[in-house]
Design a protein around this motif. Structure first.
Motif, PDB file in Angstrom:
ATOM      1  N   TYR A 195       0.784  -1.153   0.002  1.00 45.15           N
ATOM      2  CA  TYR A 195       0.114  -0.251  -0.003  1.00 45.15           C
ATOM      3  C   TYR A 195       1.012   1.324   0.048  1.00 45.15           C
ATOM      4  O   TYR A 195       0.546   2.331  -0.809  1.00 45.15           O
ATOM      5  CB  TYR A 195      -0.804  -0.018   1.214  1.00 45.15           C
ATOM      6  CG  TYR A 195      -1.920  -1.275   1.388  1.00 45.15           C
ATOM      7  CD1 TYR A 195      -2.343  -1.767   0.079  1.00 45.15           C
ATOM      8  CD2 TYR A 195      -2.205  -1.683   2.557  1.00 45.15           C
ATOM      9  CE1 TYR A 195      -3.059  -2.894   0.200  1.00 45.15           C
ATOM     10  CE2 TYR A 195      -3.061  -2.815   2.800  1.00 45.15           C
ATOM     11  CZ  TYR A 195      -3.575  -3.581   1.526  1.00 45.15           C
ATOM     12  OH  TYR A 195      -4.254  -4.636   1.532  1.00 45.15           O
ATOM     13  N   PHE A 198       1.442   2.870  -3.427  1.00 41.20           N
ATOM     14  CA  PHE A 198       0.511   3.516  -4.022  1.00 41.20           C
ATOM     15  C   PHE A 198       0.345   4.728  -3.402  1.00 41.20           C
ATOM     16  O   PHE A 198       0.089   5.821  -4.178  1.00 41.20           O
ATOM     17  CB  PHE A 198      -0.759   2.903  -3.869  1.00 41.20           C
ATOM     18  CG  PHE A 198      -0.948   1.653  -4.695  1.00 41.20           C
ATOM     19  CD1 PHE A 198      -1.361   1.573  -5.870  1.00 41.20           C
ATOM     20  CD2 PHE A 198      -0.911   0.444  -3.916  1.00 41.20           C
ATOM     21  CE1 PHE A 198      -1.705   0.463  -6.639  1.00 41.20           C
ATOM     22  CE2 PHE A 198      -1.015  -0.745  -4.499  1.00 41.20           C
ATOM     23  CZ  PHE A 198      -1.347  -0.811  -6.195  1.00 41.20           C
ATOM     24  N   PHE A 199       0.561   4.999  -2.216  1.00 41.00           N
ATOM     25  CA  PHE A 199       0.608   6.334  -1.393  1.00 41.00           C
ATOM     26  C   PHE A 199       1.791   7.150  -2.119  1.00 41.00           C
ATOM     27  O   PHE A 199       1.727   8.205  -2.172  1.00 41.00           O
ATOM     28  CB  PHE A 199       0.544   6.123  -0.035  1.00 41.00           C
ATOM     29  CG  PHE A 199      -0.707   5.797   0.463  1.00 41.00           C
ATOM     30  CD1 PHE A 199      -1.659   6.438   0.273  1.00 41.00           C
ATOM     31  CD2 PHE A 199      -0.742   4.515   1.505  1.00 41.00           C
ATOM     32  CE1 PHE A 199      -3.008   6.258   0.702  1.00 41.00           C
ATOM     33  CE2 PHE A 199      -1.932   4.393   1.971  1.00 41.00           C
ATOM     34  CZ  PHE A 199      -3.029   4.844   1.606  1.00 41.00           C
ATOM     35  N   ALA A 201       3.098   7.225  -4.918  1.00 40.44           N
ATOM     36  CA  ALA A 201       2.843   7.565  -6.274  1.00 40.44           C
ATOM     37  C   ALA A 201       1.817   8.527  -6.169  1.00 40.44           C
ATOM     38  O   ALA A 201       1.906   9.627  -7.044  1.00 40.44           O
ATOM     39  CB  ALA A 201       2.144   6.540  -6.985  1.00 40.44           C
ATOM     40  N   GLY A 202       0.774   8.330  -5.258  1.00 35.08           N
ATOM     41  CA  GLY A 202      -0.267   9.680  -4.955  1.00 35.08           C
ATOM     42  C   GLY A 202       0.633  10.995  -4.565  1.00 35.08           C
ATOM     43  O   GLY A 202       0.109  11.952  -4.851  1.00 35.08           O
ATOM     44  N   LEU A 233      -5.027  13.312  -1.851  1.00 32.97           N
ATOM     45  CA  LEU A 233      -4.662  12.145  -1.890  1.00 32.97           C
ATOM     46  C   LEU A 233      -5.951  11.049  -1.842  1.00 32.97           C
ATOM     47  O   LEU A 233      -5.973   9.978  -1.780  1.00 32.97           O
ATOM     48  CB  LEU A 233      -3.798  11.655  -0.804  1.00 32.97           C
ATOM     49  CG  LEU A 233      -2.849  10.523  -0.822  1.00 32.97           C
ATOM     50  CD1 LEU A 233      -1.838  10.714  -1.953  1.00 32.97           C
ATOM     51  CD2 LEU A 233      -2.126  10.291   0.415  1.00 32.97           C
ATOM     52  N   THR A 236      -6.423   8.113  -4.596  1.00 33.88           N
ATOM     53  CA  THR A 236      -5.409   6.975  -4.197  1.00 33.88           C
ATOM     54  C   THR A 236      -5.912   6.326  -2.877  1.00 33.88           C
ATOM     55  O   THR A 236      -5.883   5.126  -2.810  1.00 33.88           O
ATOM     56  CB  THR A 236      -4.128   7.534  -3.725  1.00 33.88           C
ATOM     57  OG1 THR A 236      -3.453   8.352  -4.932  1.00 33.88           O
ATOM     58  CG2 THR A 236      -2.924   6.615  -3.631  1.00 33.88           C
ATOM     59  N   PHE A 239      -9.003   4.341  -3.862  1.00 35.12           N
ATOM     60  CA  PHE A 239      -8.431   2.843  -4.654  1.00 35.12           C
ATOM     61  C   PHE A 239      -7.743   1.952  -3.619  1.00 35.12           C
ATOM     62  O   PHE A 239      -8.047   0.752  -3.586  1.00 35.12           O
ATOM     63  CB  PHE A 239      -7.467   3.431  -5.716  1.00 35.12           C
ATOM     64  CG  PHE A 239      -6.905   2.271  -6.451  1.00 35.12           C
ATOM     65  CD1 PHE A 239      -7.529   1.322  -7.589  1.00 35.12           C
ATOM     66  CD2 PHE A 239      -5.292   1.675  -6.113  1.00 35.12           C
ATOM     67  CE1 PHE A 239      -6.976   0.384  -8.078  1.00 35.12           C
ATOM     68  CE2 PHE A 239      -4.733   0.731  -6.892  1.00 35.12           C
ATOM     69  CZ  PHE A 239      -5.660  -0.167  -7.726  1.00 35.12           C
ATOM     70  N   VAL A 240      -6.644   2.227  -2.821  1.00 31.25           N
ATOM     71  CA  VAL A 240      -5.987   1.500  -1.838  1.00 31.25           C
ATOM     72  C   VAL A 240      -7.148   0.991  -0.762  1.00 31.25           C
ATOM     73  O   VAL A 240      -7.187  -0.492  -0.722  1.00 31.25           O
ATOM     74  CB  VAL A 240      -4.860   2.100  -1.157  1.00 31.25           C
ATOM     75  CG1 VAL A 240      -4.260   1.275  -0.038  1.00 31.25           C
ATOM     76  CG2 VAL A 240      -3.968   2.730  -2.220  1.00 31.25           C
ATOM     77  N   TYR A 315     -10.227  17.365  -7.586  1.00 33.54           N
ATOM     78  CA  TYR A 315      -9.342  17.062  -8.447  1.00 33.54           C
ATOM     79  C   TYR A 315      -8.698  18.417  -9.134  1.00 33.54           C
ATOM     80  O   TYR A 315      -9.341  19.360  -9.208  1.00 33.54           O
ATOM     81  CB  TYR A 315     -10.189  16.337  -9.648  1.00 33.54           C
ATOM     82  CG  TYR A 315     -10.538  14.994  -9.329  1.00 33.54           C
ATOM     83  CD1 TYR A 315      -9.993  14.022  -9.247  1.00 33.54           C
ATOM     84  CD2 TYR A 315     -11.967  15.043  -8.671  1.00 33.54           C
ATOM     85  CE1 TYR A 315     -10.350  12.767  -8.896  1.00 33.54           C
ATOM     86  CE2 TYR A 315     -12.447  13.774  -8.309  1.00 33.54           C
ATOM     87  CZ  TYR A 315     -11.701  12.685  -8.298  1.00 33.54           C
ATOM     88  OH  TYR A 315     -12.043  11.442  -8.053  1.00 33.54           O
TER      89      TYR A 315
END
Length: 317
Positions: A195, A198-199, A201-202, A233, A236, A239-240, A315
């Motif tokens: 996990y 992913f964070f 990358a976010g 974030l 992300t 998604f996680v 966004y």
């Protein structure tokens, strides 16, 4: 006056060009369908057909010594089974004990290792290493770590804690009150680094100028995290969270290797219950009904989680 011969010739040319254009447009479509056909066959054979079989099996009631008939008898037996209720409670505890701590630790580690340095690169590698170990191999390793009195965990607890504190002789996998916690600890250790990726990358996608602007306005570290980093974030995190929900229901290899649902069904999760009914008790109807209920609940929870988390997402254009 218009020459009828020339007019007919022009129409023929237009029709021929139209036919050629249609053929040229049709050929790429046929080529695309031909290229997609093998994947479609495998998708139908290994995805959609098993789903239809599970749905049919959940609605097929097979009476002992009698003919099979359609109905909801399997679902009635499932809801009346105390082992299923116990598995549901265990899975809820397992999900709460793995999702929350894993996401919090992964986010904290991603924030701490966001800056790229030699030390952070080494620490990232060490944290991601559990991801490269199969869950079955990790479970076999932790069986020796959790051995009572002889395992590494009891050895170091007894050495540093001392026998006077009652440490060093704990049956981690044989005690019904500790077995599920041990399974949860292994899952958190296994998934946190995954996990974290992913964070990371976010966090890399968050504009630095927004953080700098908040710092200039006098916002502290917590204020910047709460009002800038965390909202951006959001995608992300959503998604996680869904990935963590899926893992909480589908990761059962360590249960099979370490405890086999015991002791006293204290580590029996939903997927292990389905495995027991299908592979050990040969009750396909009950296993199919449990699968349908589990997937339906998981789908509903995933949709609710995504919508809840995305309500506060900002966004960037």
């Amino acid at each position: 006056m218009v020459d009828p011969v020339s007019s007919t010739t022009a129409q023929a040319v237009v029709l021929s060009r139209t036919c050629i254009a249609r053929r040229s447009l049709g050929r790429p479509r046929l080529t695309a369908y031909a290229l997609l056909a093998p994947s479609a066959v495998f998708l139908l054979g290994f995805t959609y057909w098993p789903v239809l079989q599970v749905l049919a099996g959940s609605l097929t009631v097979r009476a002992f010594g009698g003919a099979a008939h359609w109905g909801l008898g399997n679902f009635a037996r499932l809801l009346a089974d105390p082992h299923f209720a116990h598995a549901v409670v265990n899975n809820l505890i397992y999900a709460a004990g793995t999702i929350g701590p894993s996401l919090v630790l992964a986010l904290a580690l991603a924030l701490g290792l966001k800056e790229t340095t030699r030390l952070s690169a080494v620490l990232r590698t060490l944290l991601v290493l559990p991801l490269l170990i199969p869950l079955v191999a990790a479970a076999a390793l932790f069986v020796f770590i959790f051995l009572p009195s002889a395992g590494l965990l009891d050895y170091y607890l007894g050495r540093f804690g001392g026998p006077q504190l009652g440490l060093g002789q704990t049956n981690w996998l044989g005690n019904p009150s500790l077995a599920l916690g041990s399974i949860i600890a292994i899952t958190v250790w296994k998934n946190t680094g995954y996990y974290m990726l992913f964070f990371l990358a976010g966090l890399a996608g968050i504009p630095q100028d927004m953080l700098d602007a908040a710092r200039i306005d006098g916002a502290g570290a917590w204020a910047r995290f709460r009002h800038v980093t965390l909202p951006l974030l959001g995608p992300t995190l959503a998604f996680v969270a869904v990935i963590a929900l899926l893992n909480a229901l589908t990761q059962v290899d360590h249960v099979v290797v370490m405890t086999q649902g015991g002791p006293s069904d204290s580590t029996s999760l939903l997927l292990y219950y389905i495995y027991q009914q299908a592979a050990q008790n040969y009750d396909i109807g009950l296993a199919s009904a449990a699968t349908v209920v589990s997937v339906a609940v998981l789908f509903a929870v995933s949709v609710v989680s995504l919508r809840t988390l995305e309500q506060g997402i900002h966004y960037e254009a």
